[in-house]
Write a protein that holds these residues in place. Structure first.
Motif, PDB file in Angstrom:
ATOM      1  N   ASN A 155       0.819  -1.220   0.000  1.00 34.85           N
ATOM      2  CA  ASN A 155       0.000   0.000   0.000  1.00 34.85           C
ATOM      3  C   ASN A 155       0.850   1.266   0.000  1.00 34.85           C
ATOM      4  OD1 ASN A 155      -2.591  -1.027  -0.173  1.00 34.85           O
ATOM      5  ND2 ASN A 155      -2.745  -1.366   2.028  1.00 34.85           N
ATOM      6  N   LYS A 156       2.056   1.197   0.556  1.00 33.88           N
ATOM      7  CA  LYS A 156       2.926   2.370   0.543  1.00 33.88           C
ATOM      8  C   LYS A 156       3.407   2.692  -0.858  1.00 33.88           C
ATOM      9  CE  LYS A 156       4.680   1.762   5.220  1.00 33.88           C
ATOM     10  NZ  LYS A 156       5.837   1.382   6.026  1.00 33.88           N
ATOM     11  N   THR A 157       3.587   1.680  -1.689  1.00 34.99           N
ATOM     12  CA  THR A 157       4.089   1.901  -3.047  1.00 34.99           C
ATOM     13  C   THR A 157       2.977   1.952  -4.085  1.00 34.99           C
ATOM     14  OG1 THR A 157       4.377  -0.464  -3.396  1.00 34.99           O
ATOM     15  CG2 THR A 157       6.267   0.753  -2.531  1.00 34.99           C
ATOM     16  N   PHE A 158       1.746   1.749  -3.674  1.00 37.55           N
ATOM     17  CA  PHE A 158       0.618   1.734  -4.599  1.00 37.55           C
ATOM     18  C   PHE A 158       0.274   3.149  -5.043  1.00 37.55           C
ATOM     19  CE2 PHE A 158      -3.987   1.894  -5.333  1.00 37.55           C
ATOM     20  CZ  PHE A 158      -4.095   0.976  -6.351  1.00 37.55           C
ATOM     21  N   VAL A 159       0.119   3.325  -6.352  1.00 34.88           N
ATOM     22  CA  VAL A 159      -0.266   4.626  -6.892  1.00 34.88           C
ATOM     23  C   VAL A 159      -1.751   4.564  -7.245  1.00 34.88           C
ATOM     24  CG1 VAL A 159       0.158   6.309  -8.713  1.00 34.88           C
ATOM     25  CG2 VAL A 159       2.035   4.931  -7.833  1.00 34.88           C
ATOM     26  N   PRO A 160      -2.549   5.482  -6.715  1.00 35.22           N
ATOM     27  CA  PRO A 160      -3.987   5.457  -7.003  1.00 35.22           C
ATOM     28  C   PRO A 160      -4.278   5.667  -8.488  1.00 35.22           C
ATOM     29  CG  PRO A 160      -3.508   6.937  -5.179  1.00 35.22           C
ATOM     30  CD  PRO A 160      -2.203   6.517  -5.757  1.00 35.22           C
ATOM     31  N   ARG A 161      -5.379   5.148  -8.928  1.00 34.45           N
ATOM     32  CA  ARG A 161      -5.759   5.193 -10.341  1.00 34.45           C
ATOM     33  C   ARG A 161      -5.845   6.628 -10.870  1.00 34.45           C
ATOM     34  NH1 ARG A 161      -8.737   1.158 -13.340  1.00 34.45           N
ATOM     35  NH2 ARG A 161      -9.313   2.064 -15.323  1.00 34.45           N
ATOM     36  N   ASN A 162      -6.418   7.533 -10.094  1.00 32.89           N
ATOM     37  CA  ASN A 162      -6.550   8.912 -10.586  1.00 32.89           C
ATOM     38  C   ASN A 162      -5.183   9.573 -10.760  1.00 32.89           C
ATOM     39  OD1 ASN A 162      -6.003   9.152  -7.879  1.00 32.89           O
ATOM     40  ND2 ASN A 162      -7.609  10.630  -7.451  1.00 32.89           N
ATOM     41  N   GLU A 163      -4.212   9.195  -9.927  1.00 33.17           N
ATOM     42  CA  GLU A 163      -2.852   9.727 -10.099  1.00 33.17           C
ATOM     43  C   GLU A 163      -2.233   9.205 -11.398  1.00 33.17           C
ATOM     44  OE1 GLU A 163      -0.804  11.775  -8.260  1.00 33.17           O
ATOM     45  OE2 GLU A 163      -2.545  12.311  -7.063  1.00 33.17           O
ATOM     46  N   ILE A 164      -2.445   7.930 -11.674  1.00 32.76           N
ATOM     47  CA  ILE A 164      -1.903   7.339 -12.906  1.00 32.76           C
ATOM     48  C   ILE A 164      -2.556   7.987 -14.123  1.00 32.76           C
ATOM     49  CG2 ILE A 164      -1.847   5.213 -14.277  1.00 32.76           C
ATOM     50  CD1 ILE A 164      -1.370   3.710 -11.683  1.00 32.76           C
ATOM     51  N   ASN A 165      -3.874   8.186 -14.075  1.00 32.74           N
ATOM     52  CA  ASN A 165      -4.562   8.846 -15.194  1.00 32.74           C
ATOM     53  C   ASN A 165      -4.027  10.247 -15.420  1.00 32.74           C
ATOM     54  OD1 ASN A 165      -6.175   6.650 -15.792  1.00 32.74           O
ATOM     55  ND2 ASN A 165      -7.855   7.337 -14.485  1.00 32.74           N
ATOM     56  N   LYS A 166      -3.773  10.961 -14.344  1.00 40.18           N
ATOM     57  CA  LYS A 166      -3.217  12.305 -14.451  1.00 40.18           C
ATOM     58  C   LYS A 166      -1.830  12.263 -15.100  1.00 40.18           C
ATOM     59  CE  LYS A 166      -2.383  16.314 -11.496  1.00 40.18           C
ATOM     60  NZ  LYS A 166      -2.390  16.804 -10.109  1.00 40.18           N
ATOM     61  N   MET A 167      -1.002  11.296 -14.702  1.00 41.56           N
ATOM     62  CA  MET A 167       0.328  11.165 -15.287  1.00 41.56           C
ATOM     63  C   MET A 167       0.228  10.852 -16.775  1.00 41.56           C
ATOM     64  SD  MET A 167       2.385   9.118 -12.214  1.00 41.56           S
ATOM     65  CE  MET A 167       2.696   7.787 -13.304  1.00 41.56           C
ATOM     66  N   PHE A 168      -0.692   9.959 -17.161  1.00 48.04           N
ATOM     67  CA  PHE A 168      -0.844   9.608 -18.569  1.00 48.04           C
ATOM     68  C   PHE A 168      -1.337  10.796 -19.390  1.00 48.04           C
ATOM     69  CE2 PHE A 168      -1.375   4.859 -17.569  1.00 48.04           C
ATOM     70  CZ  PHE A 168      -0.034   4.625 -17.815  1.00 48.04           C
ATOM     71  N   ARG A 169      -2.282  11.568 -18.855  1.00 54.21           N
ATOM     72  CA  ARG A 169      -2.764  12.752 -19.571  1.00 54.21           C
ATOM     73  C   ARG A 169      -1.627  13.744 -19.781  1.00 54.21           C
ATOM     74  NH1 ARG A 169      -7.495  11.966 -16.520  1.00 54.21           N
ATOM     75  NH2 ARG A 169      -6.745  13.370 -14.906  1.00 54.21           N
ATOM     76  N   SER A 170      -0.824  13.947 -18.764  1.00 51.97           N
ATOM     77  CA  SER A 170       0.311  14.869 -18.874  1.00 51.97           C
ATOM     78  C   SER A 170       1.302  14.372 -19.923  1.00 51.97           C
ATOM     79  CB  SER A 170       0.994  14.986 -17.516  1.00 51.97           C
ATOM     80  OG  SER A 170       2.158  15.742 -17.601  1.00 51.97           O
ATOM     81  N   ARG A 171       1.586  13.082 -19.907  1.00 52.34           N
ATOM     82  CA  ARG A 171       2.507  12.500 -20.888  1.00 52.34           C
ATOM     83  C   ARG A 171       1.959  12.630 -22.300  1.00 52.34           C
ATOM     84  NH1 ARG A 171       2.119   6.458 -21.729  1.00 52.34           N
ATOM     85  NH2 ARG A 171       0.289   7.380 -22.641  1.00 52.34           N
ATOM     86  N   ASP A 172       0.654  12.345 -22.473  1.00 48.83           N
ATOM     87  CA  ASP A 172       0.046  12.450 -23.796  1.00 48.83           C
ATOM     88  C   ASP A 172       0.081  13.878 -24.316  1.00 48.83           C
ATOM     89  OD1 ASP A 172      -0.446   9.752 -23.720  1.00 48.83           O
ATOM     90  OD2 ASP A 172      -2.575   9.947 -23.209  1.00 48.83           O
ATOM     91  N   LYS A 173      -0.149  14.843 -23.433  1.00 45.37           N
ATOM     92  CA  LYS A 173      -0.094  16.250 -23.829  1.00 45.37           C
ATOM     93  C   LYS A 173       1.311  16.614 -24.293  1.00 45.37           C
ATOM     94  CE  LYS A 173      -0.829  20.889 -22.051  1.00 45.37           C
ATOM     95  NZ  LYS A 173      -1.053  21.695 -20.852  1.00 45.37           N
ATOM     96  N   GLU A 174       2.306  16.145 -23.558  1.00 46.44           N
ATOM     97  CA  GLU A 174       3.696  16.423 -23.917  1.00 46.44           C
ATOM     98  C   GLU A 174       4.056  15.787 -25.265  1.00 46.44           C
ATOM     99  OE1 GLU A 174       7.801  15.872 -21.518  1.00 46.44           O
ATOM    100  OE2 GLU A 174       5.995  16.129 -20.319  1.00 46.44           O
ATOM    101  N   ILE A 175       3.602  14.569 -25.481  1.00 50.04           N
ATOM    102  CA  ILE A 175       3.866  13.884 -26.754  1.00 50.04           C
ATOM    103  C   ILE A 175       3.219  14.648 -27.900  1.00 50.04           C
ATOM    104  CG2 ILE A 175       3.325  11.802 -28.101  1.00 50.04           C
ATOM    105  CD1 ILE A 175       3.758  10.209 -25.505  1.00 50.04           C
ATOM    106  N   ASN A 176       1.976  15.093 -27.715  1.00 54.72           N
ATOM    107  CA  ASN A 176       1.297  15.852 -28.767  1.00 54.72           C
ATOM    108  C   ASN A 176       2.029  17.154 -29.083  1.00 54.72           C
ATOM    109  OD1 ASN A 176      -0.710  13.967 -29.168  1.00 54.72           O
ATOM    110  ND2 ASN A 176      -2.103  14.902 -27.691  1.00 54.72           N
TER     111      ASN A 176
END
Length: 89
Positions: free
Chosen positions: A34-55
């Motif tokens: 649980n200490k190393t678990f990343v919540p789903r909304n955090e992962i979605n936020k990271m993916f959106r940021s990455r996708d924006k950067e790629i675009n």
């Protein structure tokens, strides 16, 4: 108490202790997980940021390709005007 009952109780106590140890071990592993678990909304936020950067990078690359193509066309046109004229005209 009879000897059989005492033996059965001792065996049950041993089994219960082993189960307790197993549960405590699982609990500590879950705490670590649980200490190393990343919540789903955090992962979605990271993916959106990455996708924006790629675009943005893709758009920048496309713009640079167009600029290079335009510069190449401009430079070939300029060299054509500077080149030697054909003889006999």
């Amino acid at each position: 108490m009879e000897k059989q009952d005492i033996e059965r109780l001792a065996k049950l106590e041993t089994d219960i202790k082993a189960m307790r140890d197993l549960i405590m071990n699982m609990d500590s592993k879950l705490d670590i997980w649980n200490k190393t678990f990343v919540p789903r909304n955090e992962i979605n936020k990271m993916f959106r940021s990455r996708d924006k950067e790629i675009n943005e990078l893709t758009q920048d690359m496309e713009k640079m390709r167009k600029d290079i193509a335009n510069n190449y066309q401009d430079s070939t046109t300029k060299w054509e005007h500077c080149g030697p004229k054909q003889y006999g005209s």
